[in-house]
Design a protein around this motif. Structure first.
Motif, PDB file in Angstrom:
ATOM      1  N   TRP A   1       0.835  -1.208   0.000  1.00 40.70           N
ATOM      2  CA  TRP A   1       0.000   0.000   0.000  1.00 40.70           C
ATOM      3  C   TRP A   1       0.868   1.256   0.000  1.00 40.70           C
ATOM      4  O   TRP A   1       0.606   2.209  -0.743  1.00 40.70           O
TER       5      TRP A   1
ATOM      6  N   ASP B   1       1.098   4.081  -2.890  1.00 36.29           N
ATOM      7  CA  ASP B   1       0.780   5.480  -2.619  1.00 36.29           C
ATOM      8  C   ASP B   1       1.902   6.381  -3.129  1.00 36.29           C
ATOM      9  O   ASP B   1       1.645   7.425  -3.749  1.00 36.29           O
TER      10      ASP B   1
ATOM     11  N   ASP C   1       1.728   9.336  -6.174  1.00 37.37           N
ATOM     12  CA  ASP C   1       1.963  10.723  -5.780  1.00 37.37           C
ATOM     13  C   ASP C   1       3.058  11.329  -6.668  1.00 37.37           C
ATOM     14  O   ASP C   1       4.244  11.014  -6.535  1.00 37.37           O
TER      15      ASP C   1
END
Length: 266
Positions: free
Chosen positions: A38, A42, A46
């Motif tokens: 995860w 992420d 980004d």
């Protein structure tokens, strides 16, 4: 996602992911692997992040692989969640995420990088190690193995003979020895590790993100076929975990006694 086993922070374009289970030398369970995936995803999504640093909490270990206490009697790991290759760990997905994230990943190794933890640093783009760090494999000692990136890609880095030595003998190697093998990029005093990792991250951030992405894709292309080998490896490992031979490795480790694999050669 609520993070329990992992610390995750983003500062000035750098994402730092830390395995936070220092009491067990940052050994991972299924939840740990899911949280790592995860966090990497992420950072992938980004656009402000240009580089990722992977580290381990505390001063003793980067990661020592799968937590043997979490390994169930029926094979796999005692944690409900998605299965990766049938062993209860999405470790294959984690390896692929580290390899495929279009941003350089620096392994900042502060202590033991053993077993599955050793494989994690191998699949990272770069490795900076403290001078007290130790590297090595344990799989054949505890009834396990990584016959995918952990062995085939390792051989690309250190050569066939050395890779076989690392897996067959399960000995430990110093950071300096690994630097001479090309397995570690830089060795620094322990107290300078965090700063050295940050400095390399800053140098990377000065470079073209598109150029870095395409270079990473190019570097990966030559060993991409290992993914297929990994799938076979994980499938066979799930079956192997259900055998008395694998159980002997786990039980000997937990009971802190010498392992006896001789009976499986009869």
């Amino acid at each position: 996602m609520e993070l329990i086993d992992v610390l995750y922070e983003k500062t000035d374009g750098v994402a730092k992911i830390t395995i936070n289970r220092p009491k067990v030398y940052n050994a991972f369970r299924a939840r740990t692997v899911q949280e790592l995936i995860w966090s990497f995803r992420d950072a992938w999504d980004d656009n402000r992040v240009g580089v990722v640093i992977l580290s381990g909490a505390g001063d003793k270990a980067f990661c020592v692989g799968g937590d043997q206490k979490e390994k169930g009697s029926e094979g796999g790991y005692d944690y409900t969640g998605g299965l990766g290759g049938g062993i209860g760990l999405e470790i294959e997905n984690l390896h692929l995420t580290i390899r495929n994230i279009p941003k350089p990943v620096i392994a900042s190794v502060n202590g033991f990088a053993i077993g599955g933890g050793h494989v994690l640093h191998v699949v990272c783009d770069l490795t900076i190690a403290a001078d007290t760090a130790k590297f090595g494999q344990t799989g054949p000692k505890v009834g396990s193995y990584d016959a995918g990136f952990g062995s085939a890609y390792l051989a690309r880095i250190v050569g066939e003979k050395k890779a076989r030595e690392i897996w067959y003998l399960c000995e430990q190697y110093t950071a300096q020895e690994c630097k001479e093998l090309g397995l570690v990029n830089k060795v620094v005093p322990t107290e300078e590790l965090e700063q050295a990792s940050w400095e390399w991250a800053q140098k990377i951030l000065e470079k073209s993100p598109t150029a870095l992405k395409m270079l990473k894709y190019s570097f990966n292309a030559d060993s991409a076929h290992i993914q297929g080998i990994t799938q076979l490896s994980m499938g066979s490992l799930a079956m192997f975990y259900n055998t008395p031979e694998s159980e002997e490795g786990k039980n000997a480790f937990l009971e802190k006694r010498p392992v006896d694999f001789k009976k499986f050669r009869r």
